[in-house]
Scaffold this motif. Structure first.
Motif, PDB file in Angstrom:
ATOM      1  N   UNK A  28       0.828  -1.217   0.000  1.00 55.00           N
ATOM      2  CA  UNK A  28       0.000   0.000   0.000  1.00 55.00           C
ATOM      3  C   UNK A  28       0.864   1.270   0.000  1.00 55.00           C
ATOM      4  N   UNK A  29       1.790   1.304  -0.940  1.00 54.65           N
ATOM      5  CA  UNK A  29       2.753   2.405  -1.001  1.00 54.65           C
ATOM      6  C   UNK A  29       2.208   3.592  -1.790  1.00 54.65           C
ATOM      7  N   UNK A  30       2.387   4.764  -1.220  1.00 55.27           N
ATOM      8  CA  UNK A  30       2.159   6.031  -1.915  1.00 55.27           C
ATOM      9  C   UNK A  30       3.408   6.878  -1.772  1.00 55.27           C
ATOM     10  N   UNK A  31       3.685   7.678  -2.816  1.00 53.04           N
ATOM     11  CA  UNK A  31       4.829   8.577  -2.736  1.00 53.04           C
ATOM     12  C   UNK A  31       4.426   9.939  -3.284  1.00 53.04           C
ATOM     13  N   UNK A  32       4.650  10.961  -2.464  1.00 55.22           N
ATOM     14  CA  UNK A  32       4.257  12.327  -2.791  1.00 55.22           C
ATOM     15  C   UNK A  32       5.503  13.197  -2.866  1.00 55.22           C
ATOM     16  N   UNK A  44       0.753   5.536  -6.350  1.00 60.32           N
ATOM     17  CA  UNK A  44       0.005   4.928  -5.296  1.00 60.32           C
ATOM     18  C   UNK A  44      -1.490   5.155  -5.259  1.00 60.32           C
ATOM     19  N   UNK A  45      -2.107   4.305  -4.445  1.00 61.13           N
ATOM     20  CA  UNK A  45      -1.463   3.223  -3.699  1.00 61.13           C
ATOM     21  C   UNK A  45      -1.112   2.032  -4.590  1.00 61.13           C
ATOM     22  N   UNK A  60       4.678   1.690 -18.865  1.00 62.71           N
ATOM     23  CA  UNK A  60       3.620   2.691 -18.820  1.00 62.71           C
ATOM     24  C   UNK A  60       4.091   3.976 -19.467  1.00 62.71           C
ATOM     25  N   UNK A  61       3.182   4.919 -19.610  1.00 64.94           N
ATOM     26  CA  UNK A  61       3.500   6.188 -20.252  1.00 64.94           C
ATOM     27  C   UNK A  61       4.450   7.011 -19.389  1.00 64.94           C
ATOM     28  N   UNK A  62       5.073   8.013 -19.997  1.00 68.17           N
ATOM     29  CA  UNK A  62       5.964   8.908 -19.261  1.00 68.17           C
ATOM     30  C   UNK A  62       5.217   9.562 -18.112  1.00 68.17           C
ATOM     31  N   UNK A  63       5.892   9.664 -16.946  1.00 63.39           N
ATOM     32  CA  UNK A  63       5.314  10.342 -15.808  1.00 63.39           C
ATOM     33  C   UNK A  63       4.375   9.500 -14.970  1.00 63.39           C
ATOM     34  N   UNK A 231      -1.519   9.478 -10.461  1.00 58.39           N
ATOM     35  CA  UNK A 231      -0.526   8.707  -9.720  1.00 58.39           C
ATOM     36  C   UNK A 231      -0.524   7.236 -10.149  1.00 58.39           C
ATOM     37  N   UNK A 232       0.678   6.697 -10.338  1.00 58.45           N
ATOM     38  CA  UNK A 232       0.813   5.359 -10.868  1.00 58.45           C
ATOM     39  C   UNK A 232       0.195   4.303  -9.966  1.00 58.45           C
TER      40      UNK A 232
END
Length: 275
Positions: A28-32, A44-45, A60-63, A231-232
């Protein structure tokens, strides 16, 4: 006959082997990035478990957060929430993983062999063992004949081979690769894909590879994860269970099952980028 004590097996009973611990656990990782009004959630998550010996490709696409997720696994970033474990421990930069980046990041004043030897020296390998290991590592990536050249005297594809040999120099359980072939021409890229797949199979390391290329993802990976637009998040998680032994690259790419898997991943990448 007396009953076995609690926690022990009865005589003649078959005891199942303990399951091997996951190589990577992402819970359950998120990164801000940033704070306040300027905060951007990059990932995330995300929940992922990677088994030992898997070759996982993130596409996946850029970004979409592919490189961010790789840096979290490498320990260069810490998750804003959730947890990342590699080999059961919190990742630390430079520990437990070999790293290959888009640019080789070699020392131009050293020879090809000298760059690999330096990685072994930093790992505490003795001089005598280094002398034996360097030729072995260069042979794995097909660079035996350029061992004594400076890195600026060899091609871009050969420089990336040096970077891979250097990442393999220390016997870490993980190999992390962030679009290592992106800047190379198509022919060199395909040759290095073949080499990496061969070396990965021979070493049995757990690998995580970041790419934009659907074909590269399906060719290399035993498993492909497609990330959504930022967010990915995991948009697709699919095994690539294709027969690989005894097949030339063109034969593998010519299989109907290969084309079907590539189509599945390609559709998922396009759909994820549009959301």
């Amino acid at each position: 006959m007396p009953s076995p004590e609690p926690g022990t097996a009865a005589a003649g009973a078959v005891v199942a082997p303990a399951a091997e611990a996951p190589a990577i656990e992402i819970d359950h990782v998120e990164h801000v990035y940033g704070t306040g009004a300027g905060a951007v959630t990059a990932v995330g998550p995300v929940d992922l478990t990677v088994a030992a010996g898997e070759f996982l490709v993130l596409v996946g696409a850029s970004g979409c957060g592919k490189s961010t997720l790789l840096r979290l696994i490498a320990g260069f970033e810490e998750p804003t929430s959730g947890s990342v474990r590699a080999g059961g421990a919190v990742p630390r930069p430079g520990r437990g993983a070999g790293l290959v980046f888009q640019q080789p990041r070699l020392f131009p004043w050293k020879t090809v062999g000298g760059n690999v030897e330096l990685a072994l020296r930093y790992a505490g390998v003795s001089r005598q063992e280094r002398a034996a290991r360097v030729p072995e590592l260069l042979a794995k990536v097909g660079l035996t004949d350029v061992a004594h050249r400076r890195t600026w005297q060899i091609s871009g594809g050969q420089q990336q081979r040096v970077a891979i040999a250097r990442a393999l120099a220390v016997e870490n359980p993980l190999l992390l690769l962030d679009e290592p072939f992106a800047a190379l021409d198509a022919l060199t890229r395909e040759r290095l894909q073949e080499d990496l797949r061969r070396v990965s199979a021979a070493t049995g390391r757990t690998s995580v590879f970041v790419t934009h290329s659907v074909d590269e993802a399906v060719f290399l990976g035993s498993r492909v994860v497609v990330l959504s637009a930022r967010p990915g998040r995991v948009a697709l998680d699919v095994a690539v269970d294709l027969p690989r032994t005894g097949l030339q690259p063109d034969e593998l790419r010519g299989l109907p099952a290969y084309a079907a898997r590539r189509a599945t991943v390609g559709h998922a990448v396009r759909d994820a980028a549009a959301t």
